[in-house]
Motif scaffolding. Sequence first.
Motif, PDB file in Angstrom:
ATOM      1  N   ILE A  71       1.031  -1.148  -0.041  1.00 10.97           N
ATOM      2  CA  ILE A  71       0.015   0.030  -0.215  1.00 10.97           C
ATOM      3  C   ILE A  71       0.601   1.234  -0.165  1.00 10.97           C
ATOM      4  N   GLY A  72       1.846   1.309   0.873  1.00 18.17           N
ATOM      5  CA  GLY A  72       2.884   2.423   0.829  1.00 18.17           C
ATOM      6  C   GLY A  72       3.488   2.461  -0.437  1.00 18.17           C
ATOM      7  N   SER A  73       3.984   1.301  -1.204  1.00 21.93           N
ATOM      8  CA  SER A  73       4.593   1.701  -2.419  1.00 21.93           C
ATOM      9  C   SER A  73       3.578   2.350  -3.481  1.00 21.93           C
ATOM     10  N   VAL A  74       2.199   1.693  -3.347  1.00 23.23           N
ATOM     11  CA  VAL A  74       1.183   2.375  -4.411  1.00 23.23           C
ATOM     12  C   VAL A  74       1.164   3.916  -3.992  1.00 23.23           C
ATOM     13  N   ILE A  75       1.146   4.229  -2.890  1.00 21.98           N
ATOM     14  CA  ILE A  75       0.928   5.818  -2.681  1.00 21.98           C
ATOM     15  C   ILE A  75       2.108   6.560  -2.979  1.00 21.98           C
ATOM     16  N   ALA A  76       3.446   5.877  -2.891  1.00 24.56           N
ATOM     17  CA  ALA A  76       4.350   6.653  -3.156  1.00 24.56           C
ATOM     18  C   ALA A  76       4.693   6.855  -4.635  1.00 24.56           C
ATOM     19  N   ALA A  77       4.158   5.910  -5.624  1.00 26.52           N
ATOM     20  CA  ALA A  77       3.980   5.799  -6.932  1.00 26.52           C
ATOM     21  C   ALA A  77       3.132   6.904  -7.474  1.00 26.52           C
ATOM     22  N   VAL A  78       1.788   6.981  -6.836  1.00 28.74           N
ATOM     23  CA  VAL A  78       0.822   8.150  -7.067  1.00 28.74           C
ATOM     24  C   VAL A  78       1.429   9.545  -6.746  1.00 28.74           C
ATOM     25  N   ALA A  79       2.276   9.511  -5.732  1.00 28.69           N
ATOM     26  CA  ALA A  79       2.868  11.025  -5.658  1.00 28.69           C
ATOM     27  C   ALA A  79       4.004  11.108  -6.503  1.00 28.69           C
ATOM     28  N   ILE A  80       4.644  10.059  -6.856  1.00 28.77           N
ATOM     29  CA  ILE A  80       5.853  10.561  -7.794  1.00 28.77           C
ATOM     30  C   ILE A  80       5.119  10.728  -9.247  1.00 28.77           C
ATOM     31  N   GLY A  81       4.147   9.952  -9.737  1.00 25.49           N
ATOM     32  CA  GLY A  81       3.518  10.302 -10.816  1.00 25.49           C
ATOM     33  C   GLY A  81       2.951  11.730 -10.890  1.00 25.49           C
ATOM     34  N   PHE A  82       2.248  12.107 -10.007  1.00 25.35           N
ATOM     35  CA  PHE A  82       1.749  13.601  -9.713  1.00 25.35           C
ATOM     36  C   PHE A  82       3.066  14.573  -9.847  1.00 25.35           C
ATOM     37  N   LEU A  83       4.097  14.329  -9.175  1.00 30.46           N
ATOM     38  CA  LEU A  83       4.969  15.352  -9.079  1.00 30.46           C
ATOM     39  C   LEU A  83       5.708  15.403 -10.406  1.00 30.46           C
ATOM     40  N   SER A  84       5.996  14.326 -10.935  1.00 27.77           N
ATOM     41  CA  SER A  84       6.815  14.464 -12.265  1.00 27.77           C
ATOM     42  C   SER A  84       6.152  14.762 -13.167  1.00 27.77           C
ATOM     43  N   SER A  85       4.406  14.710 -13.445  1.00 30.69           N
ATOM     44  CA  SER A  85       3.696  15.128 -14.338  1.00 30.69           C
ATOM     45  C   SER A  85       3.656  16.740 -14.355  1.00 30.69           C
ATOM     46  N   PHE A  86       3.633  17.197 -12.950  1.00 30.71           N
ATOM     47  CA  PHE A  86       3.723  18.700 -12.747  1.00 30.71           C
ATOM     48  C   PHE A  86       4.810  19.386 -13.423  1.00 30.71           C
ATOM     49  N   VAL A  87       6.138  18.809 -13.141  1.00 32.12           N
ATOM     50  CA  VAL A  87       7.643  19.182 -13.541  1.00 32.12           C
ATOM     51  C   VAL A  87       7.558  19.201 -14.822  1.00 32.12           C
TER      52      VAL A  87
END
Length: 589
Positions: A66-82
């Motif tokens: 579950i923690g890995s999924v949450i981290a993956a979502v956060a990474i995807g959001f931040l990388s898309s923003f950049v």
Amino acid sequence: MVRIFKYLKIKEWLAILISIVFIVAQVWLDLKLPEYMQEITTLVETEGSAMQDILIQGGYMLLCAIGSVIAAVAIGFLSSFVAATMAMRLRKEVFNKTISFSMEEINNFSTASLITRSTNDITQIQMFIGMGLQFIVRAPIMAVWAIIKIYNKSWEWTLSTAIGVVILVSMLSVIIIFAVPKFKIIQNLTDSLNRVTRENLSGLRVIRAYNAEDYQENKFDSANIKLTKTNLFTNRLMAIIQPTMTIIASGLSVAIYWIGAILINNASFSNRIQVFSDMIVFSSYAMQVIMSFMMLTMIFIMLPRASVSAKRIMAVLDTKPRIIDGKNNDLVSDSSGDVEFRNVFFAYPDAVENVLENINFTLHQGESLAIIGATGSGKSTLVNLLPRFYDASQGEILIDGINVKEYSQENLHQKIGYVSQKAILFSGTIASNVTYGSKTDSSVEQEKEDILQALKIAQAEDFVHQLPKQELAQVAQGGSNFSGGQKQRISIARAIYKKPEIYVFDDSFSALDYKTDKLLREALRKYSQGVTSIIVAQRIGTIKDADHILVLDEGKIVGYGKHQDLLTNCEVYREIALSQLTQEELNHE
């Protein structure tokens, strides 16, 4: 490629740092899963193990997942923003840079290439940042961390993993060597395809009028087939990667289990459970190593094309415009509308011969100058020097006694009402085209009155009032829903609305009939008393009433004076006049 990252702002760098923290957390969580799996395997194989202990380890695995999924979502959001903000900024920078270019820089890049660079190339950068930010950081961290965890398990397993990695890297190296040069070719071929497409769309009427559809289709097919073949070559190379990765991963799993079976068979009975657990853990970590290299594979697929795109974008951004603003933005002069050319020479970049040679004339406020000459004699080039679309190679051009190079471009262009040789309209309304670029503080009522007055002087009032919405009627892109003469009149109305000190008409009456031409010039003369006018024209009837007429021949002044004087003492002017009017008509004038 690295230089493109200087356009990242602090908030994007902060987002990158936060995403790195999440990536490290995700890798740590993913690498913890095999450890819990090892514990569960040991507990299952050990007699007397409590179910509660197995469930506890399973719960830890679930939390890690579950923690890995949450981290993956956060990474995807931040990388898309950049990636999105970076692309937006690059588009803005490329657009602003293009706007600052003189005609020389525009011609060096070509319009089609500039369009590709501001769209397709920036999209390649956006895709690379969006996916690369995740893979570039995650892959090496995961690979190193996983190798550290398994290097002391068994040299046989370690060797099999190393062989798989060497095969994988060798394959990628060969593919990249052959694929990278093609990516630059692809971008250049995309430029060519865009150029042919623009020609087809802009010249559609001519194509149909000359039944040249087959010719244009062949031209398009040629560009399209070249691009397709190059894309197929690179895509086929890249298509080898995925099945090869699958074979390597599957082969490595078989090797690990085969070696593990031998090790378990040779181990003592008490050590077999430990060897079996180590095999399960090693297999998981080995797959993580392979997954890391698969991520790097994605980078190697995207990096060459993104690198080519970055170089093309930086070529635009690094280009220094030759036309540079003067240092003083608020130049004040006692005169208003005086124009002087002093010993002006001009040659296009890399040209051997001058297009204009030793051009000298002086115009005072309110005077009119007509420029005439054969096709290619340098008429349009001469008037293009006034608003600094090009700079003179030698000599000086002065407006109100001040060199045009000392003005800021904004102030210089504010003094000039320019109507180009080709009538240009922008999508919007007639009113928005007439007021285009004007900065006034007038009320809505006054603005409307000025628009109608400009349209009236430009002899556009009649056809505009016949439209359902009149001055608010829609204008299609390029003004394709208006005739050539209508577009010219709206373009002239735009210059009139601006109320400049100097009018420049670059063959702007060519699409008008003689009656409209005469009425427009008479109305303009009454309205713009005290405004200097420069008119490039081919018709004797359009220019014969000008205060001064300048005759060009192969870039040189061969006649300067009034109509009647030039008929007598300028052979070139007389030949032009006789080609349009009979001797009897000239004598009558």
